[in-house]
Design a protein around this motif. Sequence first.
Motif, PDB file in Angstrom:
ATOM      1  N   ARG A 234       0.831  -1.203   0.000  1.00 58.40           N
ATOM      2  CA  ARG A 234       0.000   0.000   0.000  1.00 58.40           C
ATOM      3  C   ARG A 234       0.865   1.252   0.000  1.00 58.40           C
ATOM      4  NH1 ARG A 234      -2.180   3.358   4.586  1.00 58.40           N
ATOM      5  NH2 ARG A 234      -3.780   4.624   3.642  1.00 58.40           N
ATOM      6  N   ARG A 235       1.923   1.242   0.802  1.00 55.33           N
ATOM      7  CA  ARG A 235       2.752   2.436   0.876  1.00 55.33           C
ATOM      8  C   ARG A 235       3.383   2.746  -0.484  1.00 55.33           C
ATOM      9  NH1 ARG A 235       3.787   0.434   6.120  1.00 55.33           N
ATOM     10  NH2 ARG A 235       5.625  -0.720   5.450  1.00 55.33           N
ATOM     11  N   GLU A 236       3.799   1.701  -1.230  1.00 50.40           N
ATOM     12  CA  GLU A 236       4.367   1.933  -2.546  1.00 50.40           C
ATOM     13  C   GLU A 236       3.328   2.518  -3.492  1.00 50.40           C
ATOM     14  OE1 GLU A 236       7.570  -1.768  -2.336  1.00 50.40           O
ATOM     15  OE2 GLU A 236       5.912  -1.805  -3.771  1.00 50.40           O
ATOM     16  N   ALA A 237       2.122   1.982  -3.458  1.00 48.50           N
ATOM     17  CA  ALA A 237       1.079   2.507  -4.342  1.00 48.50           C
ATOM     18  C   ALA A 237       0.692   3.919  -3.958  1.00 48.50           C
ATOM     19  CB  ALA A 237      -0.151   1.596  -4.295  1.00 48.50           C
ATOM     20  N   ASP A 238       0.691   4.203  -2.653  1.00 51.51           N
ATOM     21  CA  ASP A 238       0.307   5.533  -2.197  1.00 51.51           C
ATOM     22  C   ASP A 238       1.320   6.589  -2.630  1.00 51.51           C
ATOM     23  OD1 ASP A 238      -1.235   4.779   1.009  1.00 51.51           O
ATOM     24  OD2 ASP A 238      -1.915   4.524  -1.039  1.00 51.51           O
ATOM     25  N   SER A 239       2.555   6.164  -2.902  1.00 47.78           N
ATOM     26  CA  SER A 239       3.588   7.133  -3.267  1.00 47.78           C
ATOM     27  C   SER A 239       3.436   7.615  -4.710  1.00 47.78           C
ATOM     28  CB  SER A 239       4.976   6.511  -3.075  1.00 47.78           C
ATOM     29  OG  SER A 239       5.186   5.461  -4.013  1.00 47.78           O
ATOM     30  N   VAL A 240       2.553   6.958  -5.472  1.00 48.61           N
ATOM     31  CA  VAL A 240       2.346   7.359  -6.866  1.00 48.61           C
ATOM     32  C   VAL A 240       1.629   8.703  -6.898  1.00 48.61           C
ATOM     33  CG1 VAL A 240       1.235   6.787  -9.038  1.00 48.61           C
ATOM     34  CG2 VAL A 240       2.303   4.988  -7.670  1.00 48.61           C
ATOM     35  N   GLN A 241       2.274   9.694  -7.478  1.00 56.12           N
ATOM     36  CA  GLN A 241       1.698  11.029  -7.547  1.00 56.12           C
ATOM     37  C   GLN A 241       1.436  11.473  -8.987  1.00 56.12           C
ATOM     38  OE1 GLN A 241       0.733  12.843  -4.889  1.00 56.12           O
ATOM     39  NE2 GLN A 241       1.321  11.123  -3.599  1.00 56.12           N
ATOM     40  N   SER A 242       1.775  10.645  -9.962  1.00 58.49           N
ATOM     41  CA  SER A 242       1.611  11.052 -11.351  1.00 58.49           C
ATOM     42  C   SER A 242       0.133  11.111 -11.718  1.00 58.49           C
ATOM     43  CB  SER A 242       2.351  10.076 -12.271  1.00 58.49           C
ATOM     44  OG  SER A 242       1.809   8.773 -12.152  1.00 58.49           O
ATOM     45  N   ASP A 243      -0.147  11.879 -12.753  1.00 60.95           N
ATOM     46  CA  ASP A 243      -1.525  12.013 -13.217  1.00 60.95           C
ATOM     47  C   ASP A 243      -1.979  10.807 -14.021  1.00 60.95           C
ATOM     48  OD1 ASP A 243      -1.853  14.491 -12.049  1.00 60.95           O
ATOM     49  OD2 ASP A 243      -1.108  15.565 -13.798  1.00 60.95           O
ATOM     50  N   GLU A 244      -1.035   9.982 -14.455  1.00 64.32           N
ATOM     51  CA  GLU A 244      -1.387   8.832 -15.279  1.00 64.32           C
ATOM     52  C   GLU A 244      -0.582   7.619 -14.829  1.00 64.32           C
ATOM     53  OE1 GLU A 244      -1.035   7.569 -19.989  1.00 64.32           O
ATOM     54  OE2 GLU A 244      -1.634   9.623 -19.467  1.00 64.32           O
ATOM     55  N   ILE A 245      -1.258   6.490 -14.633  1.00 65.19           N
ATOM     56  CA  ILE A 245      -0.593   5.259 -14.233  1.00 65.19           C
ATOM     57  C   ILE A 245      -1.081   4.135 -15.141  1.00 65.19           C
ATOM     58  CG2 ILE A 245      -0.186   5.908 -11.830  1.00 65.19           C
ATOM     59  CD1 ILE A 245      -2.650   4.377 -11.028  1.00 65.19           C
ATOM     60  N   VAL A 246      -0.239   3.133 -15.297  1.00 64.49           N
ATOM     61  CA  VAL A 246      -0.582   1.960 -16.088  1.00 64.49           C
ATOM     62  C   VAL A 246      -0.599   0.755 -15.171  1.00 64.49           C
ATOM     63  CG1 VAL A 246       0.090   0.465 -18.018  1.00 64.49           C
ATOM     64  CG2 VAL A 246       0.420   2.943 -18.190  1.00 64.49           C
ATOM     65  N   LEU A 247      -1.753   0.130 -15.029  1.00 59.96           N
ATOM     66  CA  LEU A 247      -1.925  -1.070 -14.215  1.00 59.96           C
ATOM     67  C   LEU A 247      -3.255  -1.703 -14.588  1.00 59.96           C
ATOM     68  CD1 LEU A 247      -2.961  -0.169 -10.536  1.00 59.96           C
ATOM     69  CD2 LEU A 247      -3.365   1.282 -12.512  1.00 59.96           C
ATOM     70  N   ASP A 248      -3.470  -2.902 -14.084  1.00 55.74           N
ATOM     71  CA  ASP A 248      -4.753  -3.562 -14.321  1.00 55.74           C
ATOM     72  C   ASP A 248      -5.772  -2.934 -13.380  1.00 55.74           C
ATOM     73  OD1 ASP A 248      -6.882  -5.202 -14.863  1.00 55.74           O
ATOM     74  OD2 ASP A 248      -5.972  -7.025 -14.036  1.00 55.74           O
ATOM     75  N   PHE A 249      -6.289  -1.773 -13.773  1.00 55.86           N
ATOM     76  CA  PHE A 249      -7.118  -0.967 -12.880  1.00 55.86           C
ATOM     77  C   PHE A 249      -8.428  -1.668 -12.540  1.00 55.86           C
ATOM     78  CE2 PHE A 249      -9.562   2.601 -11.333  1.00 55.86           C
ATOM     79  CZ  PHE A 249      -8.622   3.418 -10.741  1.00 55.86           C
ATOM     80  N   ASP A 250      -9.037  -2.364 -13.505  1.00 54.45           N
ATOM     81  CA  ASP A 250     -10.354  -2.951 -13.288  1.00 54.45           C
ATOM     82  C   ASP A 250     -10.312  -4.469 -13.075  1.00 54.45           C
ATOM     83  OD1 ASP A 250      -9.678  -3.732 -15.813  1.00 54.45           O
ATOM     84  OD2 ASP A 250     -11.333  -2.691 -16.817  1.00 54.45           O
ATOM     85  N   ASN A 251      -9.092  -5.002 -12.840  1.00 54.53           N
ATOM     86  CA  ASN A 251      -8.929  -6.403 -12.450  1.00 54.53           C
ATOM     87  C   ASN A 251      -9.486  -7.396 -13.476  1.00 54.53           C
ATOM     88  OD1 ASN A 251      -7.735  -6.042  -9.672  1.00 54.53           O
ATOM     89  ND2 ASN A 251      -9.676  -4.955  -9.360  1.00 54.53           N
ATOM     90  N   ASP A 252      -9.308  -7.075 -14.776  1.00 56.85           N
ATOM     91  CA  ASP A 252      -9.766  -7.991 -15.825  1.00 56.85           C
ATOM     92  C   ASP A 252      -8.613  -8.693 -16.526  1.00 56.85           C
ATOM     93  OD1 ASP A 252      -8.665  -5.932 -17.273  1.00 56.85           O
ATOM     94  OD2 ASP A 252     -10.384  -5.653 -18.620  1.00 56.85           O
ATOM     95  N   GLY A 253      -7.394  -8.556 -15.982  1.00 54.95           N
ATOM     96  CA  GLY A 253      -6.230  -9.214 -16.556  1.00 54.95           C
ATOM     97  C   GLY A 253      -5.545  -8.438 -17.656  1.00 54.95           C
ATOM     98  N   VAL A 254      -6.024  -7.226 -17.971  1.00 58.00           N
ATOM     99  CA  VAL A 254      -5.453  -6.405 -19.033  1.00 58.00           C
ATOM    100  C   VAL A 254      -4.994  -5.071 -18.444  1.00 58.00           C
ATOM    101  CG1 VAL A 254      -5.878  -5.278 -21.248  1.00 58.00           C
ATOM    102  CG2 VAL A 254      -6.957  -7.476 -20.744  1.00 58.00           C
ATOM    103  N   LEU A 255      -3.799  -4.606 -18.831  1.00 59.40           N
ATOM    104  CA  LEU A 255      -3.305  -3.326 -18.334  1.00 59.40           C
ATOM    105  C   LEU A 255      -4.155  -2.176 -18.874  1.00 59.40           C
ATOM    106  CD1 LEU A 255       0.581  -3.726 -18.597  1.00 59.40           C
ATOM    107  CD2 LEU A 255      -0.863  -3.895 -16.546  1.00 59.40           C
ATOM    108  N   ASP A 256      -4.409  -1.191 -18.022  1.00 61.64           N
ATOM    109  CA  ASP A 256      -5.214  -0.028 -18.382  1.00 61.64           C
ATOM    110  C   ASP A 256      -4.386   1.243 -18.224  1.00 61.64           C
ATOM    111  OD1 ASP A 256      -7.856  -1.421 -18.657  1.00 61.64           O
ATOM    112  OD2 ASP A 256      -7.517  -1.831 -16.528  1.00 61.64           O
ATOM    113  N   ARG A 257      -4.764   2.269 -18.953  1.00 63.38           N
ATOM    114  CA  ARG A 257      -4.198   3.602 -18.778  1.00 63.38           C
ATOM    115  C   ARG A 257      -5.201   4.396 -17.955  1.00 63.38           C
ATOM    116  NH1 ARG A 257      -2.733   6.822 -24.128  1.00 63.38           N
ATOM    117  NH2 ARG A 257      -4.846   6.081 -24.562  1.00 63.38           N
TER     118      ARG A 257
END
Length: 389
Positions: free
Chosen positions: A251-274
Amino acid sequence: MQSLGILVRRAVLTALAALYVALPPASADEAFYYGRVACSGNEALVRFTWAWNDDVPDFDLVVERGARQEIDLAPVLENFLSDALRHAVPEDPGECLLSDGRRVVLRHVGLDDGLGHGQCGADERQMFSLWIGPMKVYSRELSHNRCGSPHDIAAIIVSGSRMTECRIERDGFTGTDRGAFCYDASDRLEINLDEGEALGSLELLRAADRPFCEALVRASPQRSPALVNPAHEAWPALAHADEVDVAGAERREADSVQSDEIVLDFDNDGVLDRAVAVRRTSHYFDGQFWLVFPEQVGADEIGAWRNRLEGEPNEVSAARAAGVRAFAGDQTAFHELRYTTLTPITLDGETYLHARWAYPRMDLPKDLILRPSTTGLEEVCAWRAIPPL
């Protein structure tokens, strides 16, 4: 991100906070709030005051900080204080003993709701509870409101079976002081406001997966900072609560993200999202939500949507209608996107969102954990913070 515990922080009065408030000396920029109870015979006096920086609080001070004028409490209090009570000095400002055996206990805390904007925005409101014997006669009531409006509680006097409350009333919009007033509050002595709660704790209100939610929070090894300055950090009437961490290092690592745009599987469907953040700290919009765009959408269109929604976040419905997926506070138990901050956290390879309101409110959950999916947001955990008083 704020931690999940009740945080006791000092009020830093910036220039915005000082609007309509008497200015401090040139070298002082921090105000600290104090409460004290003193007993004499079968009488007790509760007083609230404040002091700049490391000044010692003066409970004989009868001039309250006003908006456009000073208010002298002495003529008002004179009618209710005996000489003995007026000069009583307690060994412990947090509690004292009446001659009939009832113990008077005072606890106060800052609400950690200072804002970086607005009239008196950084002026942290103050809350207190008061016990007379086994009766909790005040429970989490405000002793100091932002800008002192509509009122501040200046004093509470107990004399046997009679209790008097004295207030300073003022109009926060015009900065007009309406004066100091006292009234009979003896009926409070007949009503016990104690709800038997575990003070200073978190209550798990709702859980889709109780073992998961219960394992998610843990006590922090650090205590929350004191409301008073280090010279008076042992102030007994000040209530403390331990801070709480969520989920550990991930959690602490994720909380440190301050950028306006991140790439991760945001909606948990197995595909990376912008995922693109829309955020602002202002009186109108004090929150953060996230947009997930189709892969073919270009940077110019993304920037246009971000600028548009930062200016008017309620137009998120237009973005959704245009095919942009928006994960926002209106999909949560807060039912409001402008004052909800959503922060991504990663737990066991899945994405969750930690949701919090812009400032503490007793009528809302303290924190939510949500799981994004292709169909929206699912609430996993909801906590209620029980103040330490």
